[in-house]
Enzyme design. Structure first.
Site, mmCIF file in Angstrom:
data_model
loop_
_atom_site.group_PDB
_atom_site.id
_atom_site.type_symbol
_atom_site.label_atom_id
_atom_site.label_comp_id
_atom_site.label_asym_id
_atom_site.label_seq_id
_atom_site.Cartn_x
_atom_site.Cartn_y
_atom_site.Cartn_z
ATOM 1 N N SER A 140 0.846 -1.203 0.000
ATOM 2 C CA SER A 140 0.000 0.000 0.000
ATOM 3 C C SER A 140 0.875 1.243 0.000
ATOM 4 O O SER A 140 1.980 1.232 0.551
ATOM 5 C CB SER A 140 -0.884 0.017 1.254
ATOM 6 O OG SER A 140 -1.534 1.270 1.378
ATOM 7 N N TYR A 155 -1.307 -0.842 10.247
ATOM 8 C CA TYR A 155 -1.552 -1.190 8.832
ATOM 9 C C TYR A 155 -0.340 -0.775 7.981
ATOM 10 O O TYR A 155 0.128 -1.552 7.139
ATOM 11 C CB TYR A 155 -2.839 -0.501 8.347
ATOM 12 C CG TYR A 155 -3.172 -0.758 6.888
ATOM 13 C CD1 TYR A 155 -3.689 -1.978 6.460
ATOM 14 C CD2 TYR A 155 -2.969 0.242 5.931
ATOM 15 C CE1 TYR A 155 -3.999 -2.207 5.114
ATOM 16 C CE2 TYR A 155 -3.278 0.025 4.592
ATOM 17 C CZ TYR A 155 -3.790 -1.206 4.191
ATOM 18 O OH TYR A 155 -4.089 -1.411 2.857
ATOM 19 N N LYS A 159 2.029 -3.378 5.838
ATOM 20 C CA LYS A 159 2.273 -3.238 4.397
ATOM 21 C C LYS A 159 3.744 -2.949 4.102
ATOM 22 O O LYS A 159 4.249 -3.324 3.033
ATOM 23 C CB LYS A 159 1.355 -2.154 3.821
ATOM 24 C CG LYS A 159 -0.128 -2.534 3.866
ATOM 25 C CD LYS A 159 -0.400 -3.836 3.117
ATOM 26 C CE LYS A 159 -1.869 -4.079 2.853
ATOM 27 N NZ LYS A 159 -2.100 -5.385 2.209
HETATM 28 P P1 NAD Z 1 -11.723 -5.862 0.321
HETATM 29 O O1 NAD Z 1 -12.112 -5.744 1.744
HETATM 30 O O2 NAD Z 1 -12.719 -5.599 -0.734
HETATM 31 O O3 NAD Z 1 -11.092 -7.313 0.046
HETATM 32 C C1 NAD Z 1 -10.278 -7.968 0.968
HETATM 33 C C2 NAD Z 1 -10.544 -9.454 0.858
HETATM 34 O O4 NAD Z 1 -9.644 -10.137 1.758
HETATM 35 C C3 NAD Z 1 -11.966 -9.844 1.274
HETATM 36 O O5 NAD Z 1 -12.549 -10.657 0.272
HETATM 37 C C4 NAD Z 1 -11.768 -10.618 2.572
HETATM 38 O O6 NAD Z 1 -12.741 -11.635 2.800
HETATM 39 C C5 NAD Z 1 -10.379 -11.205 2.351
HETATM 40 N N1 NAD Z 1 -9.749 -11.648 3.583
HETATM 41 C C6 NAD Z 1 -9.690 -10.984 4.765
HETATM 42 N N2 NAD Z 1 -9.076 -11.757 5.687
HETATM 43 C C7 NAD Z 1 -8.744 -12.918 5.077
HETATM 44 C C8 NAD Z 1 -8.103 -14.098 5.513
HETATM 45 N N3 NAD Z 1 -7.669 -14.231 6.792
HETATM 46 N N4 NAD Z 1 -7.917 -15.102 4.627
HETATM 47 C C9 NAD Z 1 -8.358 -14.985 3.344
HETATM 48 N N5 NAD Z 1 -8.977 -13.873 2.873
HETATM 49 C C10 NAD Z 1 -9.164 -12.857 3.733
HETATM 50 O O7 NAD Z 1 -10.473 -4.891 0.175
HETATM 51 P P2 NAD Z 1 -9.652 -4.352 -1.078
HETATM 52 O O8 NAD Z 1 -9.713 -2.869 -1.014
HETATM 53 O O9 NAD Z 1 -10.001 -5.028 -2.327
HETATM 54 O O10 NAD Z 1 -8.184 -4.739 -0.605
HETATM 55 C C11 NAD Z 1 -7.410 -5.739 -1.223
HETATM 56 C C12 NAD Z 1 -5.962 -5.534 -0.792
HETATM 57 O O11 NAD Z 1 -5.495 -4.269 -1.252
HETATM 58 C C13 NAD Z 1 -5.762 -5.535 0.717
HETATM 59 O O12 NAD Z 1 -4.538 -6.171 1.033
HETATM 60 C C14 NAD Z 1 -5.669 -4.057 1.037
HETATM 61 O O13 NAD Z 1 -4.954 -3.822 2.223
HETATM 62 C C15 NAD Z 1 -4.934 -3.550 -0.181
HETATM 63 N N6 NAD Z 1 -5.041 -2.131 -0.448
HETATM 64 C C16 NAD Z 1 -6.268 -1.582 -0.665
HETATM 65 C C17 NAD Z 1 -6.341 -0.233 -0.933
HETATM 66 C C18 NAD Z 1 -7.654 0.468 -1.182
HETATM 67 O O14 NAD Z 1 -7.689 1.716 -1.165
HETATM 68 N N7 NAD Z 1 -8.739 -0.263 -1.414
HETATM 69 C C19 NAD Z 1 -5.176 0.564 -0.977
HETATM 70 C C20 NAD Z 1 -3.941 -0.059 -0.761
HETATM 71 C C21 NAD Z 1 -3.893 -1.409 -0.500
#
Ligand code: NAD
Length: 249
Positions: A140, A155, A159
């Protein structure tokens, strides 16, 4: 078709508005056989069914080593190989430093960092046997600039840990022709931030971003596809920013 006949495992791939599912869809469009791996509550089989025939959903908790190993064994049984792993599962919590409990720390670090380690450990032997593989880890912008918008310092630490783990795995696994790279998304509109930012706040944030908008899940999916495919055969240990210019460094 950049991933013809490749087998791609995507953790946290069942969240239909998330980065993982957008990546699953794009990889399926590019010929991959996709394995959507997620917690039971996220219904990975239903998500995989939305991709069409030939894809599977598996229940696994990335914080549990035995669960990761069982899932990868099931992938090998179904498809005989793993070409691509996207370590996408992650959770966040808005916390101030002094408010982070031990339980908060464990929850956030376990999914992003321990989960990245356990899933990588589970697929590496199969990739080593074929002397080929691409592991993509979702970090991230929060790791790079000391906080994104929503997550607490734990967090950012999780990351940042992913960046270090991925770089070290890249160095170690290069000799096996396994590439390991990271993506550092900026603020992408998914369920992780749903209801946490008002439209006014989003508009304010967009004004601070050179591309003048928040990211969409498909913006990150495109970067995942690039790193998974043979377009990036000489890239390992890199960090690919997908942040609209929110952080230029
Ligand atoms: P999201 O909440 O839509 O998806 C996250 C998924 O991870 C969900 O389907 C959830 O069920 C799954 N998950 C959680 N715990 C788990 C576990 N123990 N085992 C298996 N699956 C598990 O979120 P997103 O925004 O799509 O995020 C995806 C990734 O991108 C994450 O790592 C998040 O930290 C990262 N990220 C997101 C953003 C953003 O702005 N959305 C920015 C930077 C990084």
């Amino acid at each position: 078709m950049l991933l013809n006949d490749k087998v791609a495992v995507i953790t946290g791939g069942a969240s239909l508005n998330g980065l993982g599912f957008a990546t699953a869809r794009l990889m399926a469009e590019h010929g991959a056989r996709v394995v959507v791996l997620d917690l039971a509550g996220a219904e990975p089989a239903a998500a995989a069914a939305k991709l069409g025939v030939g894809h599977i959903g598996l229940v696994a908790d990335v914080t549990d080593k035995a669960s990761c190993e069982a899932a990868v064994a099931a992938v090998i049984e179904s498809f005989g190989r793993v070409d691509v792993l996207v370590n996408n599962a992650g959770i966040t919590q808005p916390r101030k430093t002094v408010d982070i409990t031990g339980g908060d720390y464990d929850a956030v670090l376990d999914v992003s960092l321990r989960g990245t380690l356990y899933m990588s450990q589970a697929v590496i032997p199969a990739m080593q046997r074929r002397r080929s593989g691409s592991i993509v880890c979702i970090s991230s912008v929060s790791a790079q600039r000391g906080g994104g918008i929503l997550g607490g310092p734990h967090y950012s630490a999780a990351k940042a840990g992913v960046l270090g783990l991925a770089r070290a795995m890249a160095r170690e696994l290069g000799a096996d022709s396994i590439r390991v790279n990271c993506i550092t998304p900026g603020l992408i509109e998914t369920d992780i931030s749903k209801g946490k930012l008002t439209d006014e706040r989003k508009a304010e944030i967009a004004q601070t971003i050179p591309l003048a908008r928040l990211g969409e899940a498909r913006d990150v999916a495109g970067a995942c596809l690039y790193l998974a495919s043979d377009l990036s055969t000489y890239c390992t240990g890199i960090t690919l920013d997908v942040n609209g210019g929110m952080l230029i460094h």
